[in-house]
Scaffold this motif. Structure first.
Motif, short mmCIF file in Angstrom:
data_model
loop_
_atom_site.label_atom_id
_atom_site.label_comp_id
_atom_site.label_asym_id
_atom_site.label_seq_id
_atom_site.Cartn_x
_atom_site.Cartn_y
_atom_site.Cartn_z
N TYR A 96 -3.19 23.16 -34.05
CA TYR A 96 -4.25 23.48 -35.02
C TYR A 96 -5.00 22.21 -35.45
O TYR A 96 -6.19 22.23 -35.69
CB TYR A 96 -3.63 24.19 -36.22
N PHE A 97 -4.26 21.10 -35.55
CA PHE A 97 -4.87 19.83 -35.97
C PHE A 97 -5.24 18.94 -34.76
O PHE A 97 -5.50 17.74 -34.94
CB PHE A 97 -3.90 19.06 -36.89
N ASN A 98 -5.26 19.52 -33.56
CA ASN A 98 -5.63 18.80 -32.34
C ASN A 98 -4.72 17.60 -32.08
O ASN A 98 -5.14 16.56 -31.57
CB ASN A 98 -7.09 18.32 -32.40
N PHE A 156 7.06 22.91 -34.97
CA PHE A 156 5.74 22.78 -35.59
C PHE A 156 4.62 22.57 -34.54
O PHE A 156 3.56 22.06 -34.86
CB PHE A 156 5.72 21.65 -36.63
N TRP A 157 4.89 22.99 -33.30
CA TRP A 157 3.92 22.79 -32.22
C TRP A 157 2.58 23.47 -32.53
O TRP A 157 1.51 22.88 -32.32
CB TRP A 157 4.49 23.33 -30.91
N ASP A 158 2.62 24.70 -33.01
CA ASP A 158 1.38 25.41 -33.31
C ASP A 158 0.58 24.70 -34.40
O ASP A 158 -0.66 24.66 -34.35
CB ASP A 158 1.68 26.85 -33.73
N ARG A 183 -1.11 14.58 -28.05
CA ARG A 183 -0.44 13.33 -28.43
C ARG A 183 1.05 13.60 -28.69
O ARG A 183 1.91 12.78 -28.36
CB ARG A 183 -1.11 12.72 -29.66
N LEU A 184 1.35 14.75 -29.31
CA LEU A 184 2.74 15.11 -29.57
C LEU A 184 3.51 15.28 -28.26
O LEU A 184 4.64 14.79 -28.11
CB LEU A 184 2.81 16.39 -30.40
N ALA A 185 2.90 15.96 -27.28
CA ALA A 185 3.55 16.17 -25.99
C ALA A 185 3.80 14.83 -25.29
O ALA A 185 4.90 14.60 -24.74
CB ALA A 185 2.70 17.08 -25.10
N ALA A 186 2.81 13.94 -25.32
CA ALA A 186 2.97 12.64 -24.68
C ALA A 186 4.06 11.82 -25.36
O ALA A 186 4.84 11.12 -24.69
CB ALA A 186 1.63 11.88 -24.70
N THR A 187 4.13 11.91 -26.67
CA THR A 187 5.15 11.16 -27.41
C THR A 187 6.55 11.66 -27.09
O THR A 187 7.47 10.88 -26.85
CB THR A 187 4.89 11.28 -28.93
N VAL A 189 -0.25 16.47 -39.59
CA VAL A 189 -0.44 17.91 -39.40
C VAL A 189 0.06 18.72 -40.60
O VAL A 189 0.25 19.93 -40.50
CB VAL A 189 0.24 18.39 -38.09
N ARG A 190 0.31 18.06 -41.71
CA ARG A 190 0.65 18.73 -42.97
C ARG A 190 1.97 19.49 -42.91
O ARG A 190 2.09 20.61 -43.43
CB ARG A 190 -0.48 19.66 -43.41
#
Length: 491
Positions: A474-476, A468-470, A480-484, A261-262
């Motif tokens: 933005y990168f869809n 960095f949630w937003d 996956r981040l929430a599940a992790t 996500v840069r």
């Protein structure tokens, strides 16, 4: 092929007559990447570039200490070989063919001169001479082993290696300091650098990317000190770091998302903690269509993307002119339309230029820095900016840092030799004059086992939604981040 062999090729008193020059083959074999001159105290006439084969790592054998007689015999055989062989023709052969040719001629020399040697002594001498002509002399057996992380030569009579996180003394020795310095000069000359009394400190690299540091007399009192950080043939990936226990599977996914996500990332750690390895792993998640520019003191990053420009600093020449610093590289790469800037190691005022780049549209830039904790990493950046002569207020400097860095990843080499990622820390922003951070993941030591190996585990700090949630959304990557993060909390 290189001259007469047998009795007719030798003159009176066992000396070897000059070779008959053969015609050049119609289809010459490609000349190899490595330049090599014979490694003796005395100089030789010509360098021989020959490609290094990649043999399986040989087992370490205990060798008896070499005597002066051994080196005298080797010197005589070597001199006879140089008088006999056609170096220009040897350079046209691949490594294996060149070794066979040298072995044939050396065997003839040993027979004609009637040296009293056992078969094992003769094999050792043959291998030594081949390594001297075609490679890096006594270093060759160590360079061939992929289990060695570091080679540390403390003068001609002492060599240490790091294997499995532990430092042990090797049996490798050099004839004298002149031979050691000759090898060092050969290594650094391949990347256009030099090491001698007038320029006794040098950084360089081997053809495989291994990092080399040389410090010669008079600065090194007991003889030239050579340090090689070995470059693994197979590049490590995050799943291998998981296998080694450096990070959990969930933590590895978190790092993948951070790279994808840069986020602007700084990898912090001490010497030998695995910063460059981790940086290589993170760059594996850069999109293939992105233009990436790397800036390094000695080029060692292994980016797999097709659109990569690699830049390397340059030391001053013998007149003290022509130096290109890291600051020069970073400033110039901003004019090269980079999408990401990767800095191998930030050591000084160039950190300010990197922060400026991160703040001006080059999201996803990365670099490494020497520091022991994420908080110390931020303090070191402040100090480096002050070293550059900038007279900005402390609060302004901290605001620049907080506005530029998204994530600090802390790597550490523990006392048992293992390497762990100890913190994944977000930089949130400012509160008054203080930079605010929060840990997403921490490694906590719980003790050690009967063998002295450290026992610990990675723990989530329970942050429900990182800063960095937003960016992840933005990168869809938000699902996956929430599940992790949920999986990390359950563990």
């Amino acid at each position: 092929m290189f001259g007469k062999r047998g009795n007719e090729g030798f003159g009176k008193g066992g000396s070897i007559s000059p070779p008959v020059q053969p015609s050049v083959p119609a289809a010459p074999v490609a000349v190899a990447e490595r330049s090599a001159a014979p490694v003796l105290a005395e100089p030789v006439r010509e360098a021989i570039p020959v490609t290094r084969a990649q043999p399986a790592p040989p087992p370490i054998r205990k060798k008896a200490a070499r005597t002066e007689d051994y080196y005298d015999t080797k010197s005589q055989v070597f001199s006879a070989l140089i008088d006999t062989i056609d170096l220009s023709q040897l350079a046209k052969l691949d490594n294996e063919s060149a070794r066979e040719e040298i072995r044939d001629i050396v065997n003839d020399i040993i027979t004609i001169k009637s040296f009293a040697m056992s078969i094992s002594e003769q094999e050792e001498l043959l291998e030594d001479i081949c390594n001297d002509v075609l490679g890096y002399g006594p270093l060759e057996p160590l360079l061939a082993r992929d289990d060695i992380a570091d080679i540390m030569v403390n003068g001609a009579g002492q060599t240490f290696i790091e294997v499995g996180g532990k430092t042990i003394e090797s049996e490798v020795r050099f004839r004298d300091n002149a031979q050691l310095l000759s090898i060092c000069q050969r290594i650094v000359s391949q990347v256009g650098r030099r090491v001698d009394e007038s320029s006794p400190i040098c950084d360089a690299r081997l053809p495989d990317g291994s990092r080399v540091n040389v410090i010669a007399p008079p600065l090194a009192i007991d003889g030239t000190a050579l340090t090689i950080r070995k470059f693994k043939k197979d590049k490590l990936k995050l799943d291998q770091l998981v296998k080694f226990g450096a990070i959990t599977p969930e933590g590895a996914v978190l790092l993948q998302i951070i790279g994808r996500v840069r986020c602007n990332v700084v990898i912090s750690g001490g010497t030998g903690s695995g910063k460059t390895t981790l940086l290589n792993c993170l760059t594996g998640y850069i999109d293939l269509e992105e233009r990436v520019i790397t800036c390094e003191d000695t080029a060692e990053l292994q980016l797999q993307q097709p659109h990569v420009v690699r830049l390397e600093t340059r030391p001053p020449n013998i007149e003290g002119e022509g130096e290109i610093t890291m600051r020069d590289l970073i400033k110039n790469c901003l004019r090269m339309r980079p999408e990401r800037i990767i800095v191998g190691e930030v050591r000084g005022p160039e950190v300010f230029d990197l922060l400026q780049a991160m703040n001006t549209g080059h999201d996803g830039s990365m670099g490494t820095i020497h520091a022991n904790t994420p908080r110390e990493c931020l303090s070191r950046m402040e100090s480096m900016i002050a070293m550059g002569g900038y007279t900005l207020p402390a609060k302004t400097v901290r605001e620049i840092i907080a506005g530029s860095i998204d994530v600090i990843i802390q790597a550490a080499r523990l006392r048992d030799g293992s390497r762990r990622i100890t913190h994944v820390t977000e930089v949130i922003g400012m509160e008054g004059d203080v930079i605010i951070t929060q840990d997403l993941l921490r490694y906590e030591i719980e003790g050690e086992d009967a063998n002295g190996r450290i026992i610990g585990r990675h723990k989530s700090t329970g942050i429900g939604r990182p800063h960095f949630w937003d960016r992840a959304r933005y990168f869809n990557e938000d699902k996956r981040l929430a599940a992790t993060l949920d999986s990390m909390e359950k563990d």
